[in-house]
Design an enzyme around this catalytic site. Structure first.
Site, PDB file in Angstrom:
ATOM      1  N   HIS A   1       0.832  -1.205   0.000  1.00 53.34           N
ATOM      2  CA  HIS A   1       0.000   0.000   0.000  1.00 53.34           C
ATOM      3  C   HIS A   1       0.866   1.253   0.000  1.00 53.34           C
ATOM      4  O   HIS A   1       0.657   2.172  -0.804  1.00 53.34           O
ATOM      5  CB  HIS A   1      -0.907  -0.032   1.233  1.00 53.34           C
ATOM      6  CG  HIS A   1      -1.751   1.178   1.436  1.00 53.34           C
ATOM      7  ND1 HIS A   1      -3.106   1.203   1.165  1.00 53.34           N
ATOM      8  CD2 HIS A   1      -1.451   2.414   1.917  1.00 53.34           C
ATOM      9  CE1 HIS A   1      -3.597   2.393   1.456  1.00 53.34           C
ATOM     10  NE2 HIS A   1      -2.607   3.145   1.921  1.00 53.34           N
ATOM     11  N   GLU A   2       1.843   1.305   0.894  1.00 52.64           N
ATOM     12  CA  GLU A   2       2.662   2.513   1.027  1.00 52.64           C
ATOM     13  C   GLU A   2       3.548   2.735  -0.199  1.00 52.64           C
ATOM     14  O   GLU A   2       3.685   3.870  -0.673  1.00 52.64           O
ATOM     15  CB  GLU A   2       3.504   2.453   2.300  1.00 52.64           C
ATOM     16  CG  GLU A   2       2.696   2.346   3.586  1.00 52.64           C
ATOM     17  CD  GLU A   2       1.629   3.416   3.751  1.00 52.64           C
ATOM     18  OE1 GLU A   2       1.727   4.479   3.101  1.00 52.64           O
ATOM     19  OE2 GLU A   2       0.679   3.185   4.517  1.00 52.64           O
TER      20      GLU A   2
ATOM     21  N   HIS B   1       1.582   4.278  -2.953  1.00 55.79           N
ATOM     22  CA  HIS B   1       1.439   5.736  -2.856  1.00 55.79           C
ATOM     23  C   HIS B   1       2.597   6.429  -3.579  1.00 55.79           C
ATOM     24  O   HIS B   1       2.408   7.475  -4.214  1.00 55.79           O
ATOM     25  CB  HIS B   1       1.406   6.178  -1.390  1.00 55.79           C
ATOM     26  CG  HIS B   1       0.063   6.058  -0.750  1.00 55.79           C
ATOM     27  ND1 HIS B   1      -1.087   6.587  -1.299  1.00 55.79           N
ATOM     28  CD2 HIS B   1      -0.323   5.478   0.421  1.00 55.79           C
ATOM     29  CE1 HIS B   1      -2.120   6.333  -0.511  1.00 55.79           C
ATOM     30  NE2 HIS B   1      -1.677   5.661   0.543  1.00 55.79           N
TER      31      HIS B   1
ATOM     32  N   TYR C   1      -4.409  14.542  -3.117  1.00 53.99           N
ATOM     33  CA  TYR C   1      -4.884  13.848  -1.926  1.00 53.99           C
ATOM     34  C   TYR C   1      -6.025  14.605  -1.248  1.00 53.99           C
ATOM     35  O   TYR C   1      -5.903  15.103  -0.126  1.00 53.99           O
ATOM     36  CB  TYR C   1      -3.722  13.633  -0.961  1.00 53.99           C
ATOM     37  CG  TYR C   1      -3.927  12.488   0.008  1.00 53.99           C
ATOM     38  CD1 TYR C   1      -3.897  11.160  -0.435  1.00 53.99           C
ATOM     39  CD2 TYR C   1      -4.138  12.722   1.358  1.00 53.99           C
ATOM     40  CE1 TYR C   1      -4.069  10.114   0.452  1.00 53.99           C
ATOM     41  CE2 TYR C   1      -4.314  11.685   2.252  1.00 53.99           C
ATOM     42  CZ  TYR C   1      -4.287  10.382   1.789  1.00 53.99           C
ATOM     43  OH  TYR C   1      -4.460   9.338   2.672  1.00 53.99           O
TER      44      TYR C   1
ATOM     45  N   GLU D   1      -6.095   6.523  -2.362  1.00 51.46           N
ATOM     46  CA  GLU D   1      -6.138   5.502  -1.317  1.00 51.46           C
ATOM     47  C   GLU D   1      -6.593   4.154  -1.862  1.00 51.46           C
ATOM     48  O   GLU D   1      -6.081   3.096  -1.471  1.00 51.46           O
ATOM     49  CB  GLU D   1      -7.065   5.942  -0.186  1.00 51.46           C
ATOM     50  CG  GLU D   1      -6.429   6.873   0.816  1.00 51.46           C
ATOM     51  CD  GLU D   1      -5.276   6.210   1.565  1.00 51.46           C
ATOM     52  OE1 GLU D   1      -5.367   5.008   1.882  1.00 51.46           O
ATOM     53  OE2 GLU D   1      -4.277   6.886   1.828  1.00 51.46           O
TER      54      GLU D   1
ATOM     55  N   ASP E   1      -8.973  19.000   6.383  1.00 52.60           N
ATOM     56  CA  ASP E   1     -10.226  18.871   7.116  1.00 52.60           C
ATOM     57  C   ASP E   1     -10.968  17.593   6.737  1.00 52.60           C
ATOM     58  O   ASP E   1     -10.982  17.178   5.577  1.00 52.60           O
ATOM     59  CB  ASP E   1     -11.141  20.073   6.840  1.00 52.60           C
ATOM     60  CG  ASP E   1     -10.593  21.367   7.432  1.00 52.60           C
ATOM     61  OD1 ASP E   1      -9.671  21.297   8.270  1.00 52.60           O
ATOM     62  OD2 ASP E   1     -11.091  22.447   7.053  1.00 52.60           O
TER      63      ASP E   1
ATOM     64  N   HIS F   1     -10.100   8.202   3.077  1.00 55.59           N
ATOM     65  CA  HIS F   1     -10.033   6.832   3.580  1.00 55.59           C
ATOM     66  C   HIS F   1     -11.413   6.177   3.670  1.00 55.59           C
ATOM     67  O   HIS F   1     -11.508   4.988   3.992  1.00 55.59           O
ATOM     68  CB  HIS F   1      -9.374   6.796   4.960  1.00 55.59           C
ATOM     69  CG  HIS F   1      -7.910   7.089   4.939  1.00 55.59           C
ATOM     70  ND1 HIS F   1      -7.410   8.360   5.177  1.00 55.59           N
ATOM     71  CD2 HIS F   1      -6.833   6.297   4.694  1.00 55.59           C
ATOM     72  CE1 HIS F   1      -6.082   8.329   5.088  1.00 55.59           C
ATOM     73  NE2 HIS F   1      -5.714   7.091   4.795  1.00 55.59           N
TER      74      HIS F   1
END
Length: 336
Positions: A63-64, A67, A78, A87, A156, A163
């Protein structure tokens, strides 16, 4: 394993495809239940020792690094839908890497191997709603978006639910891989769907082709839908079993039209720029199709339409442009 996956499956040499040095750091923070890519390197916490342990599970590592791959390809911003796609692609390839490295233990749950209590997990591509994610575009659990601040990040509300809303494409990928039947958004009042799975190998090829060749910083879900159709057409042709399956899977998550009922319903488009398509790609459209699009970018006072691939049959096929959301509004133009 993660490096080998991208090299062997896509001939990609590291995250930047230039042999970039992959930097990983462990013992991040204190009792930290997370991992991350910061634009330069990856780091992994040790977990709090109560609910989670070390965060260096294979799907998390995949996953990382994904990115990083995203940063050096589509570079999806993002925030809001582009961030949710960011994501989602990371979850998709993290899962695919788990199937690649440990095929007998792999599943469609994400980060299940970081949890101390067996059976828990962070997200599920098969059952997004089990972790309060939507499995349908604008459906149950859909997270409200925040005002677009591109190119400046606004953190925010989880950057506009990145996610959370990732669950939509995650479920698309699961259905495309494995197949499935049901009703859209799991509601008997919604139309049924039936997806014929094409396997995880083909599904990941389509996802990668879309990510690397068809998406850009501000791509939203509609762009991902169109890009995946182009990617499938490039890889497997159109018409093809794979092309139909991609359309079936998107329809199942509330995007696009039912492949068995050509151009059913109305497609609503709110992005600033993009492409509309009847879903046929380079193949002929079907007889008696009735396609409708409502193009309404937030705050726009006018729009420009450019027809770049357009061919109608004289006195049979018609295109109408109305100055409003339906046929009751003034007719602006007609093509025959």
């Amino acid at each position: 394993i993660v490096y080998d996956y991208y090299l062997n499956k896509f001939n990609r040499n590291s995250f930047d495809n230039q042999g970039g040095i992959i930097k990983n750091y462990v013992h991040r923070g204190v009792k930290y239940n997370n991992a991350g890519w910061n634009g330069l390197s990856m780091s992994y916490g040790d977990g709090d020792g109560i609910t989670e342990g070390p965060q260096s599970a294979l799907d998390v590592c995949g996953h990382e690094l994904t990115h990083a791959v995203i940063q050096y390809s589509a570079n999806l911003f993002y925030q809001n839908e582009s961030g949710a796609l960011n994501e989602s692609f990371a979850d998709i390839f993290g899962t695919a890497i788990e199937f690649y490295g440990t095929p007998t233990k792999a599943n469609f749950k994400f980060s299940e191997n970081t949890f101390i209590q067996q059976g828990d997990y962070t997200r599920s591509l098969q059952f997004p709603k089990s972790k309060n994610q939507p499995n349908t575009f604008n459906g149950d659990n859909w997270h409200d978006l925040i005002p677009n601040t591109f190119p400046t990040l606004n953190k925010d509300n989880d950057f506009g639910g990145v996610h959370t809303n990732s669950g939509v494409q995650n479920y698309w990928f699961y259905l495309l891989s494995q197949g499935g039947t049901g009703n859209i958004d799991d509601k008997v009042t919604m139309p049924p769907y039936n997806v014929t799975g094409i396997g995880i190998e083909k599904a990941t090829k389509i996802a990668y082709q879309n990510l690397v060749h068809h998406l850009h910083e501000t791509s939203d879900y509609h762009a991902a839908y169109l890009g995946s159709l182009l990617a499938t057409e490039e890889l497997y042709g159109n018409p093809s079993v794979e092309y139909t399956a991609v359309r079936q899977a998107w329809y199942a998550v509330g995007i696009g039209n039912d492949p068995n009922n050509y151009c059913s319903g109305t497609t609503k488009i709110t992005m600033i720029n993009g492409t509309i398509s009847d879903g046929s790609g380079l193949a002929d459209y079907r007889n008696n199709a009735n396609c409708k699009w409502v193009i309404a970018p937030t705050g726009a006072t006018k729009i420009t339409l450019n027809f770049t691939a357009f061919n109608t049959q004289t006195n049979i096929d018609k295109v109408y442009v109305y100055n409003g959301p339906d046929e009751t509004y003034p007719l602006l133009a007609t093509w025959w």
